[in-house]
Write an enzyme that holds these catalytic residues in place. Structure first.
Site, short mmCIF file in Angstrom:
data_model
loop_
_atom_site.label_atom_id
_atom_site.label_comp_id
_atom_site.label_asym_id
_atom_site.label_seq_id
_atom_site.Cartn_x
_atom_site.Cartn_y
_atom_site.Cartn_z
N SER A 31 35.25 35.67 34.55
CA SER A 31 35.80 35.86 36.00
C SER A 31 37.26 36.71 36.25
O SER A 31 37.69 35.83 35.10
CB SER A 31 35.29 34.81 36.92
OG SER A 31 36.43 35.18 38.16
N LYS A 90 36.89 28.59 33.96
CA LYS A 90 36.42 29.50 33.53
C LYS A 90 37.55 29.41 32.36
O LYS A 90 37.28 29.91 31.57
CB LYS A 90 36.77 31.00 34.98
CG LYS A 90 35.00 31.23 35.59
CD LYS A 90 34.07 30.80 34.71
CE LYS A 90 32.88 31.52 35.21
NZ LYS A 90 31.42 31.78 34.47
N TYR A 144 37.08 26.65 39.95
CA TYR A 144 35.74 27.37 39.56
C TYR A 144 36.70 28.21 38.93
O TYR A 144 36.79 28.56 37.31
CB TYR A 144 35.31 28.45 40.52
CG TYR A 144 34.89 29.57 40.54
CD1 TYR A 144 35.63 30.72 40.08
CD2 TYR A 144 33.37 29.31 39.84
CE1 TYR A 144 34.95 31.67 39.53
CE2 TYR A 144 33.13 31.02 38.73
CZ TYR A 144 34.13 31.94 39.09
OH TYR A 144 33.25 32.78 38.11
C1 WQD Z 1 35.59 40.20 48.32
C2 WQD Z 1 36.21 40.95 50.27
C3 WQD Z 1 37.49 38.43 50.97
C4 WQD Z 1 33.64 36.64 52.69
C5 WQD Z 1 34.79 36.12 44.13
C6 WQD Z 1 35.31 34.79 43.34
C7 WQD Z 1 35.40 35.74 41.94
C8 WQD Z 1 33.35 36.29 41.90
C9 WQD Z 1 33.76 36.96 42.97
C10 WQD Z 1 32.62 35.11 40.12
C11 WQD Z 1 37.71 39.44 49.93
C12 WQD Z 1 37.01 39.67 51.83
C13 WQD Z 1 34.40 38.53 51.94
C14 WQD Z 1 33.28 37.68 54.54
C15 WQD Z 1 35.47 38.98 54.27
N1 WQD Z 1 33.03 35.15 41.67
N2 WQD Z 1 35.61 39.17 52.54
N3 WQD Z 1 34.68 38.96 54.74
O1 WQD Z 1 36.97 36.19 46.64
O2 WQD Z 1 36.90 38.36 45.89
O3 WQD Z 1 35.64 37.05 44.15
O4 WQD Z 1 33.61 36.18 44.37
O5 WQD Z 1 32.94 34.75 39.54
O6 WQD Z 1 35.32 35.62 40.83
O7 WQD Z 1 36.75 34.68 43.55
O8 WQD Z 1 34.35 37.60 46.75
O9 WQD Z 1 33.35 38.67 48.07
O10 WQD Z 1 34.19 36.75 48.62
O11 WQD Z 1 35.73 38.15 49.06
O12 WQD Z 1 36.77 39.40 54.77
O13 WQD Z 1 32.54 36.91 54.94
O14 WQD Z 1 35.99 40.78 51.36
O15 WQD Z 1 38.56 38.26 51.92
O16 WQD Z 1 38.71 40.54 50.29
P1 WQD Z 1 36.13 37.68 46.38
P2 WQD Z 1 33.86 37.78 48.12
#
Ligand code: WQD
Length: 334
Positions: free
Chosen positions: A126, A154, A150
């Site tokens: 990741s 990785k 997490y």
């Molecule tokens: C994306 C963007 C949030 C939810 C994570 C893990 C990564 C991978 C993918 C496994 C960010 C914003 C999110 C919400 C929001 N997983 N957001 N409201 O955090 O980039 O990555 O998931 O491998 O390892 O770290 O993904 O989809 O949670 O967030 O505004 O309800 O959407 O702040 O900018 P993230 P995400």
């Protein structure tokens, strides 16, 4: 060729099964999964999509006896390892659950690979291993402390595999660092079926559009970006799946590391607007406080995979939104 897909009933694993079948029509594909974050519905969908009986074993990789019996039963040529807990927030609250499961499952798989001469290992890593590195992120960048347990698991699993390959020259490893996998197979039969409240943005948007959740909370509107919301590198899950098949095919010796991303950044608001436009739906939202641990901007430089794997993410943000919505609606229908 016999391939073991550990965690193959999950979101990325099930889509990779489809890509492996397309690229290796004669291969024997075996799924092992403990169903902690997936259901038999996905297996039924894979059967429907491929017309074949899926070789599936409900095994927890922490059950060494069961795993050893599986390796005795098949002479695997390669393993693709997806099995692991992946909820960032949960890992902060319960780090021991993540270290125990994610490390032990990898240690057991590697142990039996060496014992049974399985010399190709593709690992689901990741972009979190880059910590708060500056984008575009490159494979040669120093790994900084991941911002959560997490991500630490990785990075540790990567090190386990690198050291094992160094000590066993015939054991070859591909470390695939995902950015933000989203979307679903175009059939709408498989996708990101989150058990319970979705952690990630795209499934959350889909549930709000469907009316299952009232409103999308956008975490932070004051980031140093064009519209103030966070930027990520979204990659269609089928592009990601094809990247695994390409990596397995080209894996020969030593350790190779690849970013699997689109090399493009998209903000939260841009994704919401694209989802509304392409699907003709409304996604009510409100901008709230930043989520602790979130970074402003994360996107890949995926040129190494493009060059060495002859692979490139080709599906657009609009296709990601269309396919995610089709799966969300289909989830209701079957
Ligand atoms: C994306 C963007 C949030 C939810 C994570 C893990 C990564 C991978 C993918 C496994 C960010 C914003 C999110 C919400 C929001 N997983 N957001 N409201 O955090 O980039 O990555 O998931 O491998 O390892 O770290 O993904 O989809 O949670 O967030 O505004 O309800 O959407 O702040 O900018 P993230 P995400």
């Amino acid at each position: 060729m016999n391939i073991l897909i550990a965690g193959g009933n999950g979101f990325i694993g099930s889509h990779t099964y489809i890509s492996l079948r397309e690229r290796f029509p004669e291969a024997q594909l075996v799924i092992v999964d403990n169903l902690v974050n997936s259901t038999h519905k996905t297996l039924e969908s894979l059967r429907k999509m491929t017309g074949e009986n899926i070789l599936f074993y409900e095994i927890d990789l922490c059950d060494e006896q069961a795993l050893a019996a599986l390796f005795r039963g098949y002479q695997f040529d390669g393993v693709i390892h997806f099995a692991g807990y992946k909820a960032v927030g949960e890992s902060v609250v319960n780090p021991l659950k993540y270290y125990t499961n994610n490390l032990n499952s990898t240690l057991h798989l590697v142990k039996y690979c060496l014992e049974y001469d399985v010399n190709k290992f593709v690992f689901s890593s990741s972009a979190t291993v880059y910590g708060d590195g500056v984008s575009p992120l490159m494979e040669s960048d120093a790994l900084l402390p991941a911002s959560n347990p997490y991500g630490q698991t990785k990075a540790m699993c990567e090190q386990i595999l690198i050291d094992t390959a160094r000590a066993n020259p015939e054991f070859s490893v591909a470390l695939l660092r995902y950015f933000n996998p989203v979307g679903a197979h175009e059939s709408g039969l498989i996708g990101e079926a989150a058990n319970g409240m979705p952690n990630n943005l795209m499934p959350y948007i889909a549930k709000v559009a469907k009316g299952e959740l009232p409103i999308l909370n956008i975490f932070g509107g004051d980031y140093p970006t064009e519209d103030g919301t966070g930027i990520r590198d979204y990659i269609h899950v089928m592009d990601l799946a094809e990247g695994h098949a390409a990596a397995l095919e080209r894996l020969s010796s030593g350790v190779c590391i690849y970013n699997l991303g689109s090399s493009k950044g998209t903000s939260v608001l841009q994704l919401v607007k694209a989802f509304e436009e392409v699907n003709g739906v409304k996604v009510p939202y409100q901008i709230v406080e930043r989520r602790p641990g979130d970074l402003a901007i994360i996107y890949a430089d995926a040129s190494k995979a493009e060059k060495e794997l002859n692979w490139k993410a080709k599906r657009t943000i609009k296709e990601m939104c269309q396919d995610a919505w089709r799966f969300e609606k289909h989830d209701v229908l079957i």
